[in-house]
Design a protein around this motif. Structure first.
Motif, short mmCIF file in Angstrom:
data_model
loop_
_atom_site.label_atom_id
_atom_site.label_comp_id
_atom_site.label_asym_id
_atom_site.label_seq_id
_atom_site.Cartn_x
_atom_site.Cartn_y
_atom_site.Cartn_z
N ASN A 189 0.83 -1.20 0.00
CA ASN A 189 0.00 0.00 0.00
C ASN A 189 0.86 1.25 0.00
OD1 ASN A 189 -2.33 -1.50 -0.04
ND2 ASN A 189 -2.60 -1.47 2.18
N THR A 190 1.96 1.25 0.73
CA THR A 190 2.85 2.40 0.76
C THR A 190 3.46 2.61 -0.62
OG1 THR A 190 3.37 2.01 3.08
CG2 THR A 190 4.92 3.36 1.84
N ASP A 191 3.90 1.54 -1.28
CA ASP A 191 4.45 1.66 -2.63
C ASP A 191 3.40 2.22 -3.59
OD1 ASP A 191 6.89 0.69 -1.83
OD2 ASP A 191 6.58 -1.33 -2.62
N PRO A 244 8.87 4.29 -6.10
CA PRO A 244 10.32 4.36 -5.90
C PRO A 244 10.97 2.98 -5.82
CG PRO A 244 9.23 5.98 -4.55
CD PRO A 244 8.14 5.14 -5.17
N GLY A 245 12.00 2.79 -6.65
CA GLY A 245 12.75 1.54 -6.67
C GLY A 245 12.13 0.42 -7.48
N VAL A 254 10.41 6.13 -17.64
CA VAL A 254 9.92 5.38 -16.49
C VAL A 254 10.44 6.04 -15.21
CG1 VAL A 254 9.73 3.09 -15.42
CG2 VAL A 254 10.00 3.28 -17.90
N PRO A 255 9.82 7.16 -14.81
CA PRO A 255 10.28 7.82 -13.59
C PRO A 255 9.87 7.04 -12.34
CG PRO A 255 8.33 8.92 -14.43
CD PRO A 255 8.73 7.88 -15.45
#
Length: 105
Positions: A7-9, A62-63, A86-87
């Protein structure tokens, strides 16, 4: 606990996508949600910038990285001469917009 991280991602991806959309709007462009039934793996956004500038954008948390099918679609689009980005962090956004616009350094 794994659901919490997922959920955080997802939230980070949504926030990053919102920042990207706002920056495209700021320069007078559109970042249209792109869906292609029957042709999976295409980038999420079709970006249209004034003066006929076009690019595809797949925002990631992120990541995170594109899935193999997405990577294959990105390659196809690049072979056709389109820009694909692809940011996965907000610091990439200004440079991507600058590149789409064709702004010189």
């Amino acid at each position: 606990m794994a659901n919490s991280n997922k959920n955080t991602d997802k939230m980070c991806e949504k926030q990053l996508e919102h920042l990207f959309l706002m920056e495209v709007k700021r320069v007078g462009g559109l970042a249209l949600k792109f869906v292609s039934p029957g042709f999976s793996g295409v980038p999420d956004r079709l970006v249209l910038i004034p003066d006929g500038k076009v690019a595809f954008v797949e925002v990631k948390a992120p990541g995170q990285h594109p899935r193999p099918l997405q990577t294959a679609r990105h390659k196809q689009l690049r072979q056709l001469g389109f820009k694909v980005y692809v940011p996965d962090n907000p610091q990439q956004i200004p440079e991507i917009i600058k590149d789409i616009r064709g702004d010189a350094d």
